[in-house]
Write an enzyme that holds these catalytic residues in place. Sequence first.
Site, short mmCIF file in Angstrom:
data_model
loop_
_atom_site.label_atom_id
_atom_site.label_comp_id
_atom_site.label_asym_id
_atom_site.label_seq_id
_atom_site.Cartn_x
_atom_site.Cartn_y
_atom_site.Cartn_z
N HIS B 82 0.85 -1.20 0.00
CA HIS B 82 0.00 0.00 0.00
C HIS B 82 0.88 1.24 0.00
CE1 HIS B 82 -3.03 2.96 1.13
NE2 HIS B 82 -2.31 3.28 2.19
N ASP B 111 5.74 22.29 -26.26
CA ASP B 111 5.75 20.91 -25.76
C ASP B 111 6.84 20.84 -24.70
OD1 ASP B 111 5.82 18.01 -25.46
OD2 ASP B 111 4.76 17.94 -27.37
N TRP B 147 7.48 -0.20 3.58
CA TRP B 147 7.87 0.42 2.31
C TRP B 147 9.27 1.00 2.38
CZ3 TRP B 147 9.22 5.42 0.89
CH2 TRP B 147 9.12 6.39 1.89
N SER B 174 12.62 6.54 -14.32
CA SER B 174 11.51 7.29 -14.91
C SER B 174 11.39 8.67 -14.27
CB SER B 174 10.22 6.50 -14.73
OG SER B 174 9.11 7.33 -14.90
N SER B 175 11.46 8.73 -12.95
CA SER B 175 11.36 10.02 -12.26
C SER B 175 12.48 10.95 -12.65
CB SER B 175 11.41 9.83 -10.74
OG SER B 175 10.29 9.18 -10.29
N HIS B 258 13.54 11.98 3.08
CA HIS B 258 12.90 13.21 3.50
C HIS B 258 12.68 14.19 2.35
CE1 HIS B 258 10.71 15.07 6.61
NE2 HIS B 258 11.06 16.20 6.07
N GLU B 260 12.08 13.30 -0.51
CA GLU B 260 10.97 12.65 -1.20
C GLU B 260 9.62 13.12 -0.66
OE1 GLU B 260 10.51 10.66 -3.67
OE2 GLU B 260 8.51 9.84 -3.26
N TYR B 262 8.92 16.01 0.40
CA TYR B 262 8.62 17.33 -0.18
C TYR B 262 8.41 17.23 -1.68
CZ TYR B 262 9.58 18.80 4.43
OH TYR B 262 9.50 18.92 5.78
N SER B 273 -1.87 26.90 -4.61
CA SER B 273 -1.55 28.32 -4.80
C SER B 273 -2.12 28.85 -6.11
CB SER B 273 -0.04 28.53 -4.79
OG SER B 273 0.51 28.04 -3.60
N HIS B 307 15.63 12.70 11.75
CA HIS B 307 14.48 12.73 12.68
C HIS B 307 13.58 11.51 12.48
CE1 HIS B 307 12.03 15.33 9.62
NE2 HIS B 307 11.83 14.07 9.41
N HIS B 308 13.82 10.73 11.42
CA HIS B 308 13.09 9.48 11.25
C HIS B 308 13.72 8.37 12.09
CE1 HIS B 308 10.65 10.87 7.81
NE2 HIS B 308 11.69 11.61 7.54
N THR B 333 6.94 26.83 6.00
CA THR B 333 5.62 26.26 5.80
C THR B 333 4.55 27.19 6.36
OG1 THR B 333 6.68 24.12 6.09
CG2 THR B 333 4.29 24.13 6.01
N LYS B 336 3.79 29.95 4.06
CA LYS B 336 2.87 29.55 2.99
C LYS B 336 1.43 29.55 3.47
CE LYS B 336 4.13 27.03 -0.34
NZ LYS B 336 4.75 27.98 -1.26
N ARG B 455 2.07 0.51 14.87
CA ARG B 455 1.64 0.37 13.49
C ARG B 455 2.12 -0.96 12.92
NH1 ARG B 455 5.93 4.25 10.22
NH2 ARG B 455 4.85 3.47 8.40
#
Lengths: 203, 530
Positions: B82, B111, B147, B174-175, B258, B260, B262, B273, B307-308, B333, B336, B455
């Site tokens: 998932h 294009d 994951w 691809s990315s 991390h 990722e 963002y 926005s 921090h993870h 943040t 924003k 979890r």
Amino acid sequence: MSVSVNTSMPVRSHRQLLIKLLAVIALAFAFGFALVPLYDVFCQVTGLNGKTGAKPGTLGLAGISKPVTAPPSSIDRSRTVTVEFMGTVMPGLPWEMTPLTSSLDLHPGELQQAMFRVRNLSDKTIVGQAIPSVSPGLAAQHFEKLDCFCFAQQTLAPGETKDMPLTFIVKPELDKDIRTITLAYAFFIVTDTNPAAKNLASR
Amino acid sequence: MNTTTVNDTAGHHDHDHDHAPAGLMRWLTSTNHKDIGTLYLWFSLFMFFFAGALAMLIRAELFQPGLQYVQPAVFNQLTTMHGLIMIFGAIMPSLVGFANWQVPLMIGAPDMAFPRLNNWSFWLLPAAGTLLIATFFVPGGAISGGWTMYPPLYMQGGIAYDISILAVHILGVSSIMGAINIIVTILNMRAPGMTLMKMPLFVWTWLITAFLLVAVMPVLACAITMLLTDRNFGTHFFDAAGGGDPVMFQHVFWFFGHPEVYIMILPAFGIVSTILPTFARKPLFGYVSMVYAVASIAFLSFIVWAHHMFTTGMPLGGQLFFMYTTMLIAIPTGIKVFNWVATLWRGSISFETPMLFSLAFVILFTIGGFSGLVLALVPVDIQLQDTYYVVAHFHYVLFSGSAMAIMAGVYYWLPKWTGHMYDEKLGKLHFWLTAIAFNITFFPMHFLGLAGMPRRIPDYALQFADFNAIASVGGLLLGASQLLFLYIVVKCARGGAPAGDQPWEGADTLEWTLSSPPPYHSFVTPPLVK
């Protein structure tokens, strides 16, 4: 190609930018692998990852230089540190490991011994190698093993039980904040096809 | 939708590019940014439903304590897949789909810069997606270690783990190709007069996101390459038996991981926005500060990764450093969020579906941001690590953040893309069902986490039963509501009231100067931006 650059537009070179971006990607890829030695050096300097035998401040790789066993300068009787022992056997190794000494209260600087009982549950002769890990990681640099079954590979005959000793000193330089140290061993199977593990001598 | 686009454009476009093949070959060989954008969006919608179905199984299992429908091993596969598919298969491709459709239209380019590369970066995705889904059917089942692919668990699984490494490699390639395309398009192909500081904010957020992708996707490739060689070629990067260190994987992974986070939220910021000023009928408040805020979030994302991993054992100095840098992210943040609120201030606000989703985004994303701040505190994090509080936090930023912004963007641009208005009544119904069901699902998870429910487990202690039952009811409702979304999108693509060139009176970006749907080849002559 459907991109026809209009003449009124300033022509910027796609190729030049593409080459720069590819260089950035190559650098980022190289950086990812450079993190491996960087991490090792960082842990060597700080003693962060709980590997024992590393000398903070020196860049000798763990497992290559022999331990320097300086006699304990003094015994710090003003405080007591608890050392806890754990033993695990990794998957694929049909052994059983129990610490006979589950924990010890000691003064930093004292020479101490702990015993582990290891039993081969299978009907084959098997070679194993124990890998130690100290928590908290910062205590590792002050945990000096003078003699340990993890310095060499251990061979157990079918059904054999062996008591394995560990002689160690917790050096008086240990941080005052650390009151409990956990020493965990994991026994790994040593296979013939794995030369890296064969040459292993861990402290 | 596919055929109508062809027919529509064939009428008023008969210059030399219109010998495109029809049917399947059109989509396989297309180098048109609109076609490829559409492909990306359909692909991600499919993966969204696939990974969503896995989540439905998870919630069904967790409806009551004990084991009901799936065994623990299968449950772990469900949570792992998932997460992996939602991130790499749904959220990221859909945002690239938006970039493909909107970036050329919004900067007045004909294009993308490398159309063939663009075709390739899309068509790698179905290959990778098929590989990922196929792992459910290999011996040993799909990957089940989470994951984040942490060793040593990841070293011990079967063939699915090697297949997943290959799939993630393909997704990464691809990315990276997509990011290169977007950067070159934005930097080189803007219409005359469109300086960097005149670009729409959506384009800005994607430019910065693309740089993040270029910088960190190769690092992920490194991490999983090391996993691959550790698994198959006898290296010991993460294997303690050979002197490796599994914790090092976490460092390398989160150095990618991390930024990722963002990568998945910055384009969502861009969409919101764009939508808020349109329906508040006011220009975006603090455009320049918005640009700098996005750039500083991107910079900070590189220095917060540990921090993870507060519970892996870290010196106090390290914990403090990562705690303070993490909390620092609240400043850009916050800028924003305040700018969005200031944009709304004294605006002539109307509440069409895209606006509803965007407003919900601002509120719910902020809740997710606050729970992130709570988790940034080391002593709290050590209590909450791997509990449902974390699950609640990242679903508030990823579902009510990224996914709801994506839905807002779909409703906002569907009239432009298809030429038809979507069903406004059904759209609003979809919004309210989604927003309410989302909160029923994930708000109780904060309490579960604070009470200590871990979890990634299929069974739990009795005291967690009530909140889990509530979350499961909400979760199944949330899943079912998304079928309505599918219906609305398909209905809009097949027909409906003509949208007109400018369905939203407050919209002022370049795509609204084109017809709806835009001609197959738009801005062949670049517009002049004043």
